[in-house]
Design a protein around this motif. Structure first.
Motif, PDB file in Angstrom:
ATOM      1  N   ARG A 167      27.703  44.800  56.463  1.00 23.37           N
ATOM      2  CA  ARG A 167      28.457  45.939  57.007  1.00 23.37           C
ATOM      3  C   ARG A 167      29.536  46.433  56.051  1.00 23.37           C
ATOM      4  O   ARG A 167      29.928  47.603  56.116  1.00 23.37           O
ATOM      5  CB  ARG A 167      29.078  45.557  58.351  1.00 23.37           C
ATOM      6  CG  ARG A 167      28.074  45.416  59.480  1.00 23.37           C
ATOM      7  CD  ARG A 167      28.702  44.953  60.766  1.00 23.37           C
ATOM      8  NE  ARG A 167      29.217  43.577  60.662  1.00 23.37           N
ATOM      9  CZ  ARG A 167      29.823  42.940  61.661  1.00 23.37           C
ATOM     10  NH1 ARG A 167      29.989  43.540  62.824  1.00 23.37           N
ATOM     11  NH2 ARG A 167      30.231  41.694  61.494  1.00 23.37           N
ATOM     12  N   THR A 228      24.260  46.063  59.498  1.00 23.97           N
ATOM     13  CA  THR A 228      24.590  47.231  58.680  1.00 23.97           C
ATOM     14  C   THR A 228      25.613  48.105  59.387  1.00 23.97           C
ATOM     15  O   THR A 228      25.786  48.037  60.605  1.00 23.97           O
ATOM     16  CB  THR A 228      23.337  48.073  58.375  1.00 23.97           C
ATOM     17  OG1 THR A 228      22.754  48.499  59.626  1.00 23.97           O
ATOM     18  CG2 THR A 228      22.325  47.295  57.567  1.00 23.97           C
ATOM     19  N   THR A 232      27.586  50.654  54.616  1.00 25.14           N
ATOM     20  CA  THR A 232      26.689  49.855  53.778  1.00 25.14           C
ATOM     21  C   THR A 232      26.084  50.762  52.707  1.00 25.14           C
ATOM     22  O   THR A 232      25.488  51.797  53.032  1.00 25.14           O
ATOM     23  CB  THR A 232      25.576  49.214  54.620  1.00 25.14           C
ATOM     24  OG1 THR A 232      26.163  48.459  55.683  1.00 25.14           O
ATOM     25  CG2 THR A 232      24.703  48.311  53.766  1.00 25.14           C
ATOM     26  N   GLU A 237      21.721  48.411  50.567  1.00 19.63           N
ATOM     27  CA  GLU A 237      20.754  49.219  51.309  1.00 19.63           C
ATOM     28  C   GLU A 237      19.335  48.903  50.837  1.00 19.63           C
ATOM     29  O   GLU A 237      18.400  48.825  51.635  1.00 19.63           O
ATOM     30  CB  GLU A 237      21.039  50.707  51.117  1.00 19.63           C
ATOM     31  CG  GLU A 237      22.340  51.180  51.751  1.00 19.63           C
ATOM     32  CD  GLU A 237      22.555  52.668  51.542  1.00 19.63           C
ATOM     33  OE1 GLU A 237      22.218  53.450  52.446  1.00 19.63           O
ATOM     34  OE2 GLU A 237      23.085  53.037  50.465  1.00 19.63           O
ATOM     35  N   ALA A 240      18.203  45.564  52.226  1.00 24.32           N
ATOM     36  CA  ALA A 240      17.892  45.695  53.653  1.00 24.32           C
ATOM     37  C   ALA A 240      16.564  46.418  53.855  1.00 24.32           C
ATOM     38  O   ALA A 240      15.728  46.009  54.681  1.00 24.32           O
ATOM     39  CB  ALA A 240      19.018  46.441  54.363  1.00 24.32           C
ATOM     40  N   ILE A 251      16.913  44.793  61.162  1.00 26.65           N
ATOM     41  CA  ILE A 251      18.172  45.453  60.841  1.00 26.65           C
ATOM     42  C   ILE A 251      18.875  45.814  62.137  1.00 26.65           C
ATOM     43  O   ILE A 251      18.304  46.490  63.003  1.00 26.65           O
ATOM     44  CB  ILE A 251      17.945  46.721  59.998  1.00 26.65           C
ATOM     45  CG1 ILE A 251      16.962  46.431  58.846  1.00 26.65           C
ATOM     46  CG2 ILE A 251      19.269  47.261  59.473  1.00 26.65           C
ATOM     47  CD1 ILE A 251      17.403  45.359  57.898  1.00 26.65           C
ATOM     48  N   THR A 256      22.675  53.260  57.514  1.00 24.46           N
ATOM     49  CA  THR A 256      23.506  53.037  56.321  1.00 24.46           C
ATOM     50  C   THR A 256      23.867  54.357  55.641  1.00 24.46           C
ATOM     51  O   THR A 256      23.396  55.426  56.027  1.00 24.46           O
ATOM     52  CB  THR A 256      22.799  52.112  55.328  1.00 24.46           C
ATOM     53  OG1 THR A 256      21.585  52.750  54.887  1.00 24.46           O
ATOM     54  CG2 THR A 256      22.457  50.773  55.990  1.00 24.46           C
TER      55      THR A 256
END
Length: 611
Positions: A167, A228, A232, A237, A240, A251, A256
């Motif tokens: 985050r 996230t 982010t 990113e 993820a 997620i 993001t």
């Protein structure tokens, strides 16, 4: 003229209004930077022609304040190419940063740095929690690897599930992507994780999982959740997005930021203006798309503040799922009406993938879908547990009104009877009001010369009254086997026989009987149609029936709030399954809305021929 061309043309026209200290070459130089460095050159088609036009323009730009000009240029470029990451700034004091080489830092300082940048904790239920703000590159990872193992990885490796908190992750190194992703994949086979295109060099680099790592892998079976937020950014990113599309991570949180894997800040000519431009782009080999600009969409969307609690709840649910699936499989194996199908279905159910389920309603939906897929039986499904209604003590007057509403009768030309009802009642309840039904319904059609029974809207109900209803259309001199019913829980087969005693008179076996059906005709109504057709007692007119089942039973799955609706009885014939799942084909197929007229025409012609 392309959008890029419109942008430069509009700036040049605006520059003709007044005099300023900025040369038109500022626009030309900025355009050239985009042309040579922007990561998606196809968005800039046609810009060369506008650069040529701008080069011959001798007017002075009209905006005198450089900061205002930079802001205007930024808005123009963003709107033109649809990329919020491009920015023009005026920075006369800017000094480009030069990344320092990785210094020789004493181990105790490295340990302190790691503890400060990565928060590690083992939560209740043996859940690992890692909060990462910067994803280090492979070079740094190799340097601090032993300390990473000692202070972080060895603590979380034995856990049952892991939460990666991105985050607040706003920076990282491109080389760190395969490094971190590889810890959550297997050593073999190697996986193509990402492809990164670098515009200045015109080179595409493929990122693959790593065959060897320092320390053990977390593996592919334990739950992995990535948190996230709208902040982010960049490499986080990418990590993820890769793990999401590998179906290795769920997620949870917010969409993001939609950054880039690499941004360069480039000086515009000899001015103090700079263009921050994404010079590389990521293209995922699975989706063929990128997370850049639009960000990574969460699988479970919640506010960033609620993401951690939501992740913990998901992990707890996933810990329960194997047991719930096994409980559902056992119920099916022990109780489903068709034993061989039930045993095969139970095996398939246990082997199905449920590792990415995030909510209880998702589990219910997937269980129902798998039950249907593996059995082909739409009666076998997850259902709501609807409590039985409390017993009623209606007055005789209320019973009479109920019967009048539930049954519709008529007598047509040529003394043709018509009877319609839309659900079969439980035998115990029907028996209690049998005399009322006879007086207010049956006696109206008993003396007709032929009878049409309309089941086009009959959705089923209890089969306990089937034997009694069928008995009215056979004679009393001998009992007839209407059907054989197999009960799975008791593993017994019983004969369904006509009743020797009935309330009221029988219609008998000699007068014509026509039954109307539709695709809505289901359950107990199908059992009645099946019996009448198989025994040659009635002509069936209309559409094939729904293909339902005997009334299902409701089972609780384990100790959960999930309930399984399942038929436990089926009509047992020497030819195999009868109407369940397949429906019953009519003798005379016609659209449902034409069935009544067709039946009346058949009977009217029959009686006309007798005269």
């Amino acid at each position: 003229m392309t959008q890029a061309a419109v942008l430069l043309a509009s700036v040049l026209i605006f520059s003709n209004v007044a005099h300023s200290t900025f040369s038109p070459t500022l626009i030309v130089d900025m355009a050239k930077i985009l042309m040579d460095n922007y990561c998606t050159p196809e968005k800039l088609a046609g810009m060369e022609q506008i650069i040529d036009a701008a080069s011959s323009n001798t007017e002075i730009l009209s905006i005198s304040d450089p900061a205002t000009l930079a802001s205007v240029l930024t808005v123009g470029v963003k709107n033109t190419i649809g990329d919020s990451r491009v920015k023009v700034t005026y920075e006369p004091e800017y000094v480009p940063a030069v990344p320092p080489p990785v210094p020789d830092i004493p181990p105790e300082h490295l340990a302190a740095m790691i503890k400060a940048t990565v928060k590690v904790e083992v939560l209740d239920d043996n859940i690992a929690y890692l909060k990462i703000q910067h994803i280090i590159g492979e070079e740094m990872a190799q340097k601090v690897g032993p300390l990473l193992l000692e202070y972080i990885w060895d603590k979380v490796l034995p856990t049952s599930a892991m939460i990666l908190d991105f985050r607040s992750a706003i920076s990282g190194e491109l080389s760190g992507i395969p490094y971190i992703v590889s810890y959550y994949t297997d050593a073999e086979p190697l996986i193509h994780i990402d492809s990164v295109y670098d515009r200045p060099s015109d080179i595409t680099t493929e990122l693959w999982s790593m065959p060897t790592l320092l320390g053990k892998r977390y593996g592919t079976s334990k739950p992995l959740i990535i948190l996230t937020s709208k902040n982010t950014l960049g490499v986080a990113e990418d990590v993820a997005y890769c793990l999401k599309n590998l179906k290795r991570a769920t997620i949870v949180g917010e969409n993001t930021a939609g950054g880039t894997v690499k941004t360069d800040k480039i000086k515009v000519g000899d001015s103090d203006f700079y263009v921050s431009v994404p010079v590389a782009k990521s293209v995922n080999p699975i989706t063929g798309k990128s997370w850049e600009i639009y960000g990574v969409a969460p699988d479970v969307e919640v506010t960033a503040e609620d993401a951690l609690d939501t992740a913990i709840a998901i992990i707890k649910l996933r810990a329960e799922i194997p047991g719930l699936v096994q409980a559902a499989a056992t119920l099916v194996a022990d109780n489903y009406a068709f034993p061989n199908v039930g045993a095969h279905l139970a095996e398939k159910l246990v082997a199905s993938e449920y590792n990415l389920i995030s909510r209880k309603d998702e589990l219910k939906t997937k269980l129902s879908a798998d039950l249907l897929k593996f059995s082909g039986d739409k009666c076998l499904k997850i259902t709501s547990n609807i409590p039985a209604l409390p017993p009623m003590n209606p007055t005789p007057e209320m019973f009479i009104e109920l019967v009048k509403v539930s049954f519709h009768t008529d007598v047509f030309e040529n003394n043709i009877g018509y009877l319609r009802f839309d659900m079969f009642g439980d035998f115990e309840h029907v028996a209690a009001i049998a005399q009322i039904i006879v007086e207010h319904v049956w006696n109206k059609v008993i003396d007709t010369d032929a009878l049409i029974i309309d089941l086009r809207n009959n959705v089923g109900g209890s089969t306990s009254s089937i034997a009694g209803f069928c008995s009215y259309f056979f004679d009393s001199d001998k009992q007839i086997v209407l059907d054989r019913l197999y009960d799975r829980p008791s593993n017994t087969t019983t004969d369904l026989l006509t009743l020797t005693k009935l309330t009221g008179r029988r219609y008998g076996s000699k007068k014509s009987l026509l039954v109307l059906t539709s695709s809505a005709t289901a359950g107990a109504a199908e059992e009645f149609v099946f019996i009448m057709k198989r025994l040659g007692r009635a002509m069936i007119i209309g559409e094939p029936t729904r293909g339902g089942c005997h009334p299902p039973e409701t089972f609780r799955v384990g100790e959960s709030d999930i309930f399984l609706s399942m038929p436990i009885t089926h009509s047992d014939t020497s030819q195999g399954p009868s109407w369940e799942g397949a429906g019953i084909a009519p003798h005379i197929p016609v659209p449902a809305d034409a069935a009544l007229d067709t039946a009346k025409d058949i009977l009217n012609k029959h009686f006309s021929g007798q005269k």
